[in-house]
Design a protein around this motif. Structure first.
Motif, mmCIF file in Angstrom:
data_model
loop_
_atom_site.group_PDB
_atom_site.id
_atom_site.type_symbol
_atom_site.label_atom_id
_atom_site.label_comp_id
_atom_site.label_asym_id
_atom_site.label_seq_id
_atom_site.Cartn_x
_atom_site.Cartn_y
_atom_site.Cartn_z
ATOM 1 N N TYR A 125 2.745 -7.953 -1.842
ATOM 2 C CA TYR A 125 2.773 -7.569 -2.849
ATOM 3 C C TYR A 125 2.156 -7.066 -3.875
ATOM 4 C CZ TYR A 125 6.580 -11.159 -4.200
ATOM 5 O OH TYR A 125 7.597 -12.205 -4.195
ATOM 6 N N ILE A 126 0.670 -7.098 -2.545
ATOM 7 C CA ILE A 126 -0.544 -5.943 -2.629
ATOM 8 C C ILE A 126 -0.230 -5.151 -2.049
ATOM 9 C CG2 ILE A 126 -2.493 -6.057 -2.515
ATOM 10 C CD1 ILE A 126 -2.650 -7.008 -4.665
ATOM 11 N N LEU A 127 0.075 -5.307 -0.775
ATOM 12 C CA LEU A 127 0.355 -4.528 -0.096
ATOM 13 C C LEU A 127 1.450 -3.330 -0.062
ATOM 14 C CD1 LEU A 127 0.681 -6.184 3.981
ATOM 15 C CD2 LEU A 127 -1.702 -4.741 2.448
ATOM 16 N N THR A 128 2.269 -3.663 -0.980
ATOM 17 C CA THR A 128 3.477 -3.183 -0.963
ATOM 18 C C THR A 128 2.699 -1.832 -2.329
ATOM 19 O OG1 THR A 128 5.406 -4.748 -1.109
ATOM 20 C CG2 THR A 128 5.190 -3.230 -2.676
ATOM 21 N N GLN A 129 2.285 -2.862 -3.571
ATOM 22 C CA GLN A 129 1.216 -1.138 -4.552
ATOM 23 C C GLN A 129 -0.046 -0.247 -3.477
ATOM 24 O OE1 GLN A 129 2.317 -1.405 -7.523
ATOM 25 N NE2 GLN A 129 3.293 -2.743 -6.781
ATOM 26 N N LYS A 130 -0.394 -0.229 -2.790
ATOM 27 C CA LYS A 130 -1.125 -0.311 -1.197
ATOM 28 C C LYS A 130 -0.964 1.276 -1.932
ATOM 29 C CE LYS A 130 -5.142 -2.666 -0.993
ATOM 30 N NZ LYS A 130 -6.135 -2.463 -1.247
ATOM 31 N N LEU A 131 0.308 0.996 -0.125
ATOM 32 C CA LEU A 131 1.434 2.230 0.135
ATOM 33 C C LEU A 131 1.906 2.374 -0.515
ATOM 34 C CD1 LEU A 131 2.995 -0.780 2.992
ATOM 35 C CD2 LEU A 131 1.088 1.595 3.364
ATOM 36 N N LYS A 132 2.429 1.891 -2.308
ATOM 37 C CA LYS A 132 3.241 3.089 -3.238
ATOM 38 C C LYS A 132 2.224 4.380 -3.400
ATOM 39 C CE LYS A 132 6.571 -0.172 -5.175
ATOM 40 N NZ LYS A 132 6.570 -0.950 -6.729
ATOM 41 N N GLN A 133 0.632 3.986 -3.320
ATOM 42 C CA GLN A 133 -0.426 4.343 -4.270
ATOM 43 C C GLN A 133 -0.306 5.888 -2.918
ATOM 44 O OE1 GLN A 133 -3.953 1.831 -4.323
ATOM 45 N NE2 GLN A 133 -2.971 0.326 -6.719
ATOM 46 N N LYS A 134 -0.435 5.720 -1.847
ATOM 47 C CA LYS A 134 -0.521 6.612 -0.971
ATOM 48 C C LYS A 134 1.114 7.398 -0.534
ATOM 49 C CE LYS A 134 -3.366 4.192 1.904
ATOM 50 N NZ LYS A 134 -4.669 5.120 2.051
ATOM 51 N N GLY A 135 1.752 7.471 -1.491
ATOM 52 C CA GLY A 135 3.237 7.911 -1.346
ATOM 53 C C GLY A 135 4.042 7.960 -0.996
ATOM 54 N N LEU A 136 4.215 6.321 -0.200
ATOM 55 C CA LEU A 136 5.399 6.021 0.527
ATOM 56 C C LEU A 136 7.089 5.702 -0.612
ATOM 57 C CD1 LEU A 136 3.279 5.401 2.675
ATOM 58 C CD2 LEU A 136 5.040 4.391 3.400
ATOM 59 N N ASP A 137 7.277 6.149 0.431
ATOM 60 C CA ASP A 137 9.040 5.449 -0.725
ATOM 61 C C ASP A 137 9.040 4.145 -0.627
ATOM 62 O OD1 ASP A 137 12.377 4.978 0.100
ATOM 63 O OD2 ASP A 137 11.903 6.560 -1.284
ATOM 64 N N GLU A 138 9.448 3.826 -1.858
ATOM 65 C CA GLU A 138 10.194 1.975 -1.698
ATOM 66 C C GLU A 138 10.520 1.557 -0.754
ATOM 67 O OE1 GLU A 138 10.721 -1.214 -5.374
ATOM 68 O OE2 GLU A 138 9.836 0.883 -6.168
ATOM 69 N N LYS A 139 11.624 2.168 -0.725
ATOM 70 C CA LYS A 139 12.832 1.666 0.161
ATOM 71 C C LYS A 139 12.202 1.822 1.464
ATOM 72 C CE LYS A 139 17.540 2.663 2.263
ATOM 73 N NZ LYS A 139 18.862 3.967 2.162
ATOM 74 N N ILE A 140 11.430 3.059 2.037
ATOM 75 C CA ILE A 140 10.707 2.287 3.780
ATOM 76 C C ILE A 140 10.052 1.334 3.449
ATOM 77 C CG2 ILE A 140 9.081 3.588 4.725
ATOM 78 C CD1 ILE A 140 9.886 5.972 4.176
ATOM 79 N N ILE A 141 9.116 0.624 2.451
ATOM 80 C CA ILE A 141 8.163 -0.217 2.347
ATOM 81 C C ILE A 141 8.931 -1.100 2.603
ATOM 82 C CG2 ILE A 141 6.325 -0.826 1.142
ATOM 83 C CD1 ILE A 141 5.930 1.608 -0.461
#
Length: 259
Positions: A125-141
């Motif tokens: 869950y934390i890694l998902t938020q960090k990757l979203k902040q870096k602009g990654l698409d939710e599907k890729i994450i």
């Protein structure tokens, strides 16, 4: 119009037309348009030079930014905007960097998660938020996270938390503390509980007694100024229960302490 000046200035070249208009261009632009001093160019060629010079300069900036470590498309885009590269040029730059495999958000996501698995203490869950902040698409994450098992990370983090808190809290409070800490770090409650259940916690009655006696002294000083009798006993019971002590233990200790 004629090129009246073509002179190198640090990383760029100064191009001057008829001793009036000036613009900075890259070496790639000079090579592409075969520019030399005194060369005649028309308005259409000048616009093409400006467009390519912006693109070439922006790409060079992006490659410099990428030379230090992997970046996401959003990070590179933001970096180029910060350096006043036009949006149209940025779009073309990003596309070419992707084609040349300088940019790959999928690869970035995998590398980021693998590094965290090796040495980090964060859950999905934390890694998902960090990757979203870096602009990654939710599907890729989401697709990337499905490839990995966080069991070992959760257990490793639980062991670390146990070393930090063992001996300072009763078992019930210790379980709540470690489980909640794991949830805060991004693990699901189910995974946090499973990680806690793998821990080996030795019963230490002597330590538990010392802990509750110390806490009781503290709470007694706090509440005895305002309460007595049954009301004081209730306040102390509630306070000790909130600290994670077992009710039967509280009852026994209070009986000896207050009588």
């Amino acid at each position: 119009m004629k090129i009246s000046r073509l002179e190198k200035k640090k990383r760029l070249y100064l191009l001057e037309l008829d001793k009036k208009e000036q613009l900075y261009i890259t070496e790639d632009t000079i090579v592409r348009f075969m520019l030399t001093k005194n060369k005649e160019i028309d308005d259409k060629t000048l616009e093409a030079i400006k467009t390519f010079a912006q693109f070439s300069h922006g790409k060079n900036i992006a490659l410099y930014f990428l030379s230090f470590k992997l970046r996401t498309e959003k990070e590179v885009t933001d970096y180029l905007l910060k350096h006043d590269i036009e949006k149209n040029s940025i779009s073309n730059i990003i596309q070419q960097l992707k084609e040349e495999n300088w940019l790959n958000d999928q690869k970035y996501s995998e590398t980021f998660i693998e590094q965290s698995l090796r040495s980090g203490d964060k859950g999905p869950y934390i890694l998902t938020q960090k990757l979203k902040q870096k602009g990654l698409d939710e599907k890729i994450i989401s697709q990337t996270l499905e490839q990995y098992d966080f069991t070992e990370v959760a257990q490793r983090t639980a062991q670390k938390l146990l070393r930090k808190h063992e001996g300072r809290l009763p078992v019930n409070a210790l379980k709540e503390k470690i489980t909640q800490s794991l949830v805060t770090k991004g693990f699901s409650y189910t995974d946090a509980k499973a990680a806690f259940d793998t821990l080996i916690i030795e019963d230490d009655d002597e330590n538990d007694n010392a802990l509750i006696e110390k806490e009781l002294d503290k709470q007694y000083r706090k509440y005895s100024r305002r309460y007595d009798g049954y009301e004081l006993k209730q306040k102390l019971t509630q306070a000790l229960a909130r600290k994670g002590f077992d009710y039967d233990t509280i009852k026994t200790v209070l009986r000896d302490y207050l009588d």
